[in-house]
Each structure stands twice: as C-alpha cells, then as structure tokens.
Design a protein around this motif. Structure first.
Motif, PDB file in Angstrom:
ATOM      1  N   ALA A   1       0.886  -1.153  -0.012  1.00  0.00           N
ATOM      2  CA  ALA A   1      -0.122  -0.188  -0.053  1.00  0.00           C
ATOM      3  C   ALA A   1       0.778   1.092  -0.107  1.00  0.00           C
ATOM      4  O   ALA A   1       0.446   2.493   0.212  1.00  0.00           O
ATOM      5  N   LYS A   2       2.033   1.061  -0.379  1.00  0.00           N
ATOM      6  CA  LYS A   2       3.089   2.271  -0.065  1.00  0.00           C
ATOM      7  C   LYS A   2       2.438   3.378  -1.141  1.00  0.00           C
ATOM      8  O   LYS A   2       3.065   4.504  -0.821  1.00  0.00           O
ATOM      9  N   ASN A   3       1.994   3.123  -2.163  1.00  0.00           N
ATOM     10  CA  ASN A   3       1.386   4.274  -3.238  1.00  0.00           C
ATOM     11  C   ASN A   3      -0.052   4.491  -2.869  1.00  0.00           C
ATOM     12  O   ASN A   3      -0.525   5.166  -3.749  1.00  0.00           O
ATOM     13  N   PHE A   4      -0.698   3.946  -1.859  1.00  0.00           N
ATOM     14  CA  PHE A   4      -2.036   4.306  -1.583  1.00  0.00           C
ATOM     15  C   PHE A   4      -2.012   5.682  -0.880  1.00  0.00           C
ATOM     16  O   PHE A   4      -1.115   6.281  -0.810  1.00  0.00           O
ATOM     17  N   LYS A   5      -3.376   5.882  -0.405  1.00  0.00           N
ATOM     18  CA  LYS A   5      -3.649   7.421   0.183  1.00  0.00           C
ATOM     19  C   LYS A   5      -3.069   6.953   1.750  1.00  0.00           C
ATOM     20  O   LYS A   5      -2.667   5.970   1.914  1.00  0.00           O
ATOM     21  N   LYS A   6      -2.850   8.085   2.478  1.00  0.00           N
ATOM     22  CA  LYS A   6      -2.055   7.793   3.628  1.00  0.00           C
ATOM     23  C   LYS A   6      -3.417   7.105   4.673  1.00  0.00           C
ATOM     24  O   LYS A   6      -4.588   7.241   4.538  1.00  0.00           O
ATOM     25  N   GLN A   7      -2.736   6.216   5.434  1.00  0.00           N
ATOM     26  CA  GLN A   7      -3.548   5.334   6.413  1.00  0.00           C
ATOM     27  C   GLN A   7      -4.391   6.444   7.350  1.00  0.00           C
ATOM     28  O   GLN A   7      -3.689   7.359   7.895  1.00  0.00           O
ATOM     29  N   SER A   8      -5.402   5.887   7.767  1.00  0.00           N
ATOM     30  CA  SER A   8      -6.470   6.663   8.757  1.00  0.00           C
ATOM     31  C   SER A   8      -6.114   5.905  10.086  1.00  0.00           C
ATOM     32  O   SER A   8      -6.804   5.137  10.162  1.00  0.00           O
ATOM     33  N   ILE A   9      -5.197   6.484  10.680  1.00  0.00           N
ATOM     34  CA  ILE A   9      -4.808   5.930  11.984  1.00  0.00           C
ATOM     35  C   ILE A   9      -5.750   6.455  12.995  1.00  0.00           C
ATOM     36  O   ILE A   9      -5.695   7.687  13.261  1.00  0.00           O
ATOM     37  N   GLY A  10      -6.550   5.459  13.808  1.00  0.00           N
ATOM     38  CA  GLY A  10      -7.601   5.787  14.682  1.00  0.00           C
ATOM     39  C   GLY A  10      -8.372   5.026  15.129  1.00  0.00           C
ATOM     40  O   GLY A  10      -8.359   3.651  14.755  1.00  0.00           O
ATOM     41  N   CYS A  11      -9.422   5.181  15.975  1.00  0.00           N
ATOM     42  CA  CYS A  11     -10.521   4.568  16.504  1.00  0.00           C
ATOM     43  C   CYS A  11     -11.751   4.972  16.536  1.00  0.00           C
ATOM     44  O   CYS A  11     -11.593   5.982  15.944  1.00  0.00           O
ATOM     45  N   SER A  12     -12.709   4.387  17.175  1.00  0.00           N
ATOM     46  CA  SER A  12     -13.984   5.163  17.137  1.00  0.00           C
ATOM     47  C   SER A  12     -14.665   4.829  18.547  1.00  0.00           C
ATOM     48  O   SER A  12     -14.408   3.720  19.087  1.00  0.00           O
ATOM     49  N   VAL A  13     -15.781   5.478  18.895  1.00  0.00           N
ATOM     50  CA  VAL A  13     -16.339   5.331  19.935  1.00  0.00           C
ATOM     51  C   VAL A  13     -17.816   5.291  19.221  1.00  0.00           C
ATOM     52  O   VAL A  13     -18.360   6.190  18.613  1.00  0.00           O
ATOM     53  N   VAL A  14     -18.973   4.436  20.074  1.00  0.00           N
ATOM     54  CA  VAL A  14     -20.266   4.477  19.736  1.00  0.00           C
ATOM     55  C   VAL A  14     -20.925   4.691  21.040  1.00  0.00           C
ATOM     56  O   VAL A  14     -20.966   3.895  22.175  1.00  0.00           O
ATOM     57  N   LEU A  15     -21.441   5.818  21.525  1.00  0.00           N
ATOM     58  CA  LEU A  15     -21.853   6.039  22.828  1.00  0.00           C
ATOM     59  C   LEU A  15     -23.275   6.301  22.964  1.00  0.00           C
ATOM     60  O   LEU A  15     -23.957   6.203  22.019  1.00  0.00           O
TER      61      LEU A  15
END
Length: 249
Positions: A222-236
C-alpha cells in the motif's frame, strides 16, 4: 506527621465541586446503564503502530467506555498470505511468536472484548481448507493467542448497531444494504461517519480507522495508496452517538 498520613488526610479532606452536567455524567457512569463502546481498528499484529495501544486506552478513559470491540484483522499473517510474502521478512513461526507477544499486551489491557474476525485473521483456516485439512485439526483463536475471554465472531449487534469487519463493502454501503447502523473496518485509508435519514428512521455508517504501521514491509503493498487513517472510534449513549477519532501523528 509522615508523608503517608499526609496523603491520607488530603484524600479525606478533598471535595470536588462538580458542575450539574458533571454530576449527571458521574451518575450515569456509576449506574452503568449507558453502553459506551470503544471500537479498535485493524491491528495487523505484529505490525501495529507504536503508541496505538496507549492512544486507544486514552480514548477508552476519555469517553467513559465500558465495552470494547475489535473490528477485525487482529493478525496480519503476512508470512503465509495468498499474496507473495517478503522473502526478507520473518518466517511464519517467528511472525506468530511476535504476534502472540503483541496480542498479549492488548489482552492484558482489554481482557473482555468482542473480536470481529477479519480476512487476515482467517488466513490459517483458509490455508487449511486449501490443503484439504479437516477443521478438527485447527485450534481456536483463543487457544493459539492465549485470549480465553475474547469472543471471536463474524459480526455482532448491540443497540441495533451492527459491527463487522467490512469485507464486501464499506460501512456506508452496509448501513444502506442492512437498513441498520453499521460499523466496519478493513479499509485502512477511510474514516468517517455518514448518516442516512428517511421519513421515519435514521441510520449511520461508520468506517473505523486502523492502527497499522505503514512503514513495515507487511504494508509495502500500500506504499502508493492514500495515507492510512490511523484511529479508532466510539459509539456512545447506547448506539446513538458515533464518533470517529483520529490519532495525532
């Protein structure tokens, strides 16, 4: 008075002047009637980004979470992927050894969790099927990884919100097709919340970021892909409030 007694006295005499909304939040937390879910993105251990675990812990505490769901691809299994592995990379045995070490830290932190099975997680069972090996010969994820209290599932639903890894379509598509709120991972370069509102109902699709270290050889594809979306989520608030959280880098 020694230091220990002084510390005890401070604790006894301490009085927090809470604001009304803080009192309500504390009462809800104590009653544990509100489900606040931390959704952890794809890990691809042992190739997870340094600091991602600590950041997820911070989000768990910040948003008063009381439940954890891993959205899938806990493992990478690069060494015996159906794609060509890096000949300079780790052997399958060494990669598994490193993976178990890394997963142990996640399990120590979140010993009770639902784990959605991702396409990389099921690599061993797929290889076994290709080789004609009966399922009875295959050990469970918990046996191999040492995670006896993790609940490995294809998908799971809480508060009318569906959680699954996300093969076959992103969260927005899943939400419309399932006609229910859906949370997915799998696509490392996307992180969003999209609402769909009709005359009577509304549902959301939430695409969770990931924790993959894009500089590792396992992510070279994936070196030529878009930047990785580094993160997590919450469902509150029992499935009512989805929030995407991107890790500062």
């Amino acid at each position: 008075m020694d230091n220990h007694l002084q510390t005890l006295e401070k604790k006894v005499n301490n009085r927090y002047r809470l604001k009304p909304h803080e009192i309500i939040a504390l009462q809800k937390l104590r009653e544990q009637e509100t489900r606040n879910v931390l959704v952890i993105g794809d890990l691809h251990e042992p190739f997870c980004l340094d600091g991602y675990l600590d950041w997820c812990i911070n989000q768990y505490e910040t948003f008063n979470c009381n439940q954890v769901i891993f959205i899938g691809d806990i493992l990478d299994n690069h060494a015996f992927s159906y794609h060509e592995p890096d000949p300079d990379g780790m052997s399958a045995g060494l990669e598994l050894e490193k993976t178990i070490e890394k997963v142990a830290k996640w399990y120590e932190t979140f010993p009770e969790a639902d784990v959605c099975i991702g396409n990389h997680d099921r690599m061993a069972s797929r290889k076994a099927m290709t080789g004609g090996i009966p399922a009875a010969w295959i050990r469970s994820y918990n046996e191999v990884l040492g995670t006896p209290n993790w609940n490995w599932v294809e998908s799971i639903t809480y508060d009318n919100v569906l959680y699954e890894h996300g093969e076959g379509g992103q969260a927005a598509t899943k939400a419309k097709n399932n006609m229910m709120s859906s949370v997915c991972g799998h696509t490392h370069t996307s992180a969003y919340v999209q609402w769909f509102c009709g005359k009577r109902y509304r549902v959301f699709g939430m695409q969770v970021g990931c924790g993959v270290d894009s500089t590792t050889y396992a992510a070279a594809y994936a070196k030529n892909f878009k930047k990785q979306s580094i993160g997590c989520s919450v469902v509150l608030n029992n499935g009512e409030l989805p929030i995407n959280l991107l890790m500062p880098l």
